[in-house]
Enzyme design. Structure first.
Site, PDB file in Angstrom:
ATOM      1  N   GLN A   1      72.682 -52.985 -17.731  1.00  0.00           N
ATOM      2  CA  GLN A   1      73.517 -54.417 -18.331  1.00  0.00           C
ATOM      3  C   GLN A   1      72.878 -55.054 -17.619  1.00  0.00           C
ATOM      4  O   GLN A   1      72.268 -56.425 -17.178  1.00  0.00           O
ATOM      5  CB  GLN A   1      74.376 -54.095 -18.103  1.00  0.00           C
ATOM      6  CG  GLN A   1      75.171 -56.103 -18.910  1.00  0.00           C
ATOM      7  CD  GLN A   1      74.923 -56.305 -20.220  1.00  0.00           C
ATOM      8  OE1 GLN A   1      74.908 -56.014 -21.579  1.00  0.00           O
ATOM      9  NE2 GLN A   1      73.730 -57.944 -20.364  1.00  0.00           N
TER      10      GLN A   1
ATOM     11  N   HIS B   1      77.671 -49.973 -15.345  1.00  0.00           N
ATOM     12  CA  HIS B   1      77.126 -51.034 -16.497  1.00  0.00           C
ATOM     13  C   HIS B   1      75.344 -51.261 -15.669  1.00  0.00           C
ATOM     14  O   HIS B   1      74.966 -51.701 -16.206  1.00  0.00           O
ATOM     15  CB  HIS B   1      77.254 -51.785 -17.144  1.00  0.00           C
ATOM     16  CG  HIS B   1      76.835 -51.518 -18.685  1.00  0.00           C
ATOM     17  ND1 HIS B   1      75.997 -51.024 -19.376  1.00  0.00           N
ATOM     18  CD2 HIS B   1      77.487 -52.533 -20.030  1.00  0.00           C
ATOM     19  CE1 HIS B   1      75.616 -51.496 -20.191  1.00  0.00           C
ATOM     20  NE2 HIS B   1      77.024 -52.585 -20.853  1.00  0.00           N
TER      21      HIS B   1
ATOM     22  N   ARG C   1      67.650 -56.634 -23.614  1.00  0.00           N
ATOM     23  CA  ARG C   1      68.245 -55.551 -23.251  1.00  0.00           C
ATOM     24  C   ARG C   1      67.331 -54.495 -22.801  1.00  0.00           C
ATOM     25  O   ARG C   1      67.400 -53.294 -22.822  1.00  0.00           O
ATOM     26  CB  ARG C   1      69.876 -55.514 -23.661  1.00  0.00           C
ATOM     27  CG  ARG C   1      71.159 -55.708 -23.232  1.00  0.00           C
ATOM     28  CD  ARG C   1      71.821 -55.395 -22.339  1.00  0.00           C
ATOM     29  NE  ARG C   1      71.515 -53.865 -22.180  1.00  0.00           N
ATOM     30  CZ  ARG C   1      72.829 -52.853 -22.498  1.00  0.00           C
ATOM     31  NH1 ARG C   1      74.043 -53.940 -23.569  1.00  0.00           N
ATOM     32  NH2 ARG C   1      72.982 -52.466 -22.682  1.00  0.00           N
TER      33      ARG C   1
ATOM     34  N   ASP D   1      83.438 -60.844 -19.460  1.00  0.00           N
ATOM     35  CA  ASP D   1      83.532 -60.552 -19.612  1.00  0.00           C
ATOM     36  C   ASP D   1      85.009 -60.367 -20.785  1.00  0.00           C
ATOM     37  O   ASP D   1      85.257 -60.624 -20.135  1.00  0.00           O
ATOM     38  CB  ASP D   1      82.907 -59.305 -19.597  1.00  0.00           C
ATOM     39  CG  ASP D   1      82.886 -57.642 -20.012  1.00  0.00           C
ATOM     40  OD1 ASP D   1      82.703 -57.635 -21.514  1.00  0.00           O
ATOM     41  OD2 ASP D   1      82.743 -56.459 -19.399  1.00  0.00           O
TER      42      ASP D   1
ATOM     43  N   CYS E   1      78.091 -59.780 -21.314  1.00  0.00           N
ATOM     44  CA  CYS E   1      77.272 -58.405 -21.790  1.00  0.00           C
ATOM     45  C   CYS E   1      78.115 -58.662 -23.603  1.00  0.00           C
ATOM     46  O   CYS E   1      77.128 -57.744 -24.411  1.00  0.00           O
ATOM     47  CB  CYS E   1      78.127 -58.019 -21.069  1.00  0.00           C
ATOM     48  SG  CYS E   1      79.340 -57.306 -20.920  1.00  0.00           S
TER      49      CYS E   1
ATOM     50  N   ARG F   1      76.574 -42.971 -22.889  1.00  0.00           N
ATOM     51  CA  ARG F   1      77.234 -43.814 -23.501  1.00  0.00           C
ATOM     52  C   ARG F   1      78.561 -43.531 -23.238  1.00  0.00           C
ATOM     53  O   ARG F   1      78.921 -42.567 -24.090  1.00  0.00           O
ATOM     54  CB  ARG F   1      77.015 -44.847 -24.099  1.00  0.00           C
ATOM     55  CG  ARG F   1      78.171 -45.969 -23.812  1.00  0.00           C
ATOM     56  CD  ARG F   1      78.043 -46.820 -25.767  1.00  0.00           C
ATOM     57  NE  ARG F   1      78.296 -48.006 -25.980  1.00  0.00           N
ATOM     58  CZ  ARG F   1      78.322 -49.240 -25.247  1.00  0.00           C
ATOM     59  NH1 ARG F   1      78.049 -49.604 -24.238  1.00  0.00           N
ATOM     60  NH2 ARG F   1      79.738 -50.100 -25.872  1.00  0.00           N
TER      61      ARG F   1
END
Length: 318
Positions: free
Chosen positions: A130, A127, A285, A218, A257, A100
């Site tokens: 996600q 991502h 997730r 988001d 998210c 990440r």
């Protein structure tokens, strides 16, 4: 010719492979072969995380493996040790390297070394896990994604890009409502088109959500953009998802998210309201991570290092 398959974004997969991962995410952990039994997975984190760290570590455990959490300060890529040296070191111990990071290029450099499969847990460019969780959530609510319309309201960012790829590659319809200056440019649009994905930009959020199945947003200020906060809040004025916007289509569900900046990109009433599915999305997730790791192990057969690695012999002249 590369040795390993990597998952840096959704378009590293074919539509068939993406479909298989989404389907695999619906299989309980007890129904999957523990492909990581006795093996490690490196979990390199430059950014703090709640959902990503917990879902990744538990996914590794459910597949029989051992996750090792590593921070940037511990290994000092580029300062204490070079990126190639760190990557090769991690490959000595781990079946998969997950990361990440801030800069997507770091992941590309890791993957180019081709010493272990690399999975993107988040970067400024993508991502993917996600997006897999998002498709799983939408299909759990409405059925096949190919029959759904997903509308994203806000910044055209890494989340938007991966979401559009995942929904579009599986046949769904993607709309985006972003202010000028915060939309995808020609390079991104060409990349989406190469994956068979077209997105429709709609200026007004009120028009974009009409007839949609999903309203997604988001944060407007991602980690690393804090210095742009005032400018961004001004640019996105009028793009907040509030109760009035969701009322345009009462049959739609709301996704985010997370983490959310409450009462900025979405109001408390929407985040906690009857149309919200953010907690199902967060729970998914784990299933997305488990499926992606199972897939990456399946297409990259291998096992743990269970015996000393042969050396090259004594130095010449000894």
């Amino acid at each position: 010719m590369t040795t390993f398959r990597h998952l840096l974004d959704i378009d590293d997969l074919s539509a068939t492979e993406l479909r298989s991962i989404v389907d695999l995410a619906s299989v309980p952990a007890t129904g999957l072969e523990p492909l990581l039994a006795g093996q490690g997975v490196a979990c390199y984190f430059e950014k703090p995380s709640a959902r990503t760290r917990n879902s990744t570590e538990m996914a590794v455990v459910q597949l029989g493996g051992h996750p090792v959490y590593i921070t940037r300060d511990e290994i000092g890529i580029g300062s204490r040790e070079s990126l190639p040296d760190v990557t090769r070191t991690l490959a000595c111990y781990h079946r998969v390297i997950t990361a990440r990071v801030y800069d997507h290029e770091l992941l590309e450099q890791m993957a180019d070394l081709d010493v272990a499969p690399v999975v993107n847990l988040l970067s400024d460019g993508a991502h993917p896990l996600q997006a897999i969780a998002d498709v799983l959530t939408i299909e759990g609510e409405f059925g096949p994604i190919a029959e759904q319309t997903v509308t994203y309201v806000g910044d055209s960012n890494n989340v938007t890009r991966s979401l559009a790829l995942a929904v579009g590659m599986l046949g769904g319809t993607v709309r985006v409502s972003s202010p000028p200056g915060h939309r995808f440019g020609p390079v991104d649009l060409d990349r989406l088109a190469a994956a068979g994905v077209e997105i429709e930009y709609v200026d007004r959020p009120e028009d974009a959500v009409k007839g949609t199945d999903v309203v997604y947003t988001d944060t407007w200020v991602s980690m690393g953009q804090e210095g742009e906060r005032s400018e961004r809040l001004q640019a996105f004025e009028g793009y907040s998802v509030d109760e009035q916007l969701m009322a345009v289509n009462p049959g739609a569900v709301f996704l985010h998210c997370l983490p959310a900046h409450r009462n900025e990109e979405a109001t408390d009433g929407v985040l906690d309201g009857s149309q919200s599915r953010i907690w199902a999305q967060a729970a998914n997730r784990l299933h997305a991570a488990r499926a992606a790791l199972h897939w990456i192990c399946s297409v990259n057969p291998g096992g743990p290092i269970d015996a000393p690695t042969p050396g090259l012999g004594p130095p010449v002249g000894t």
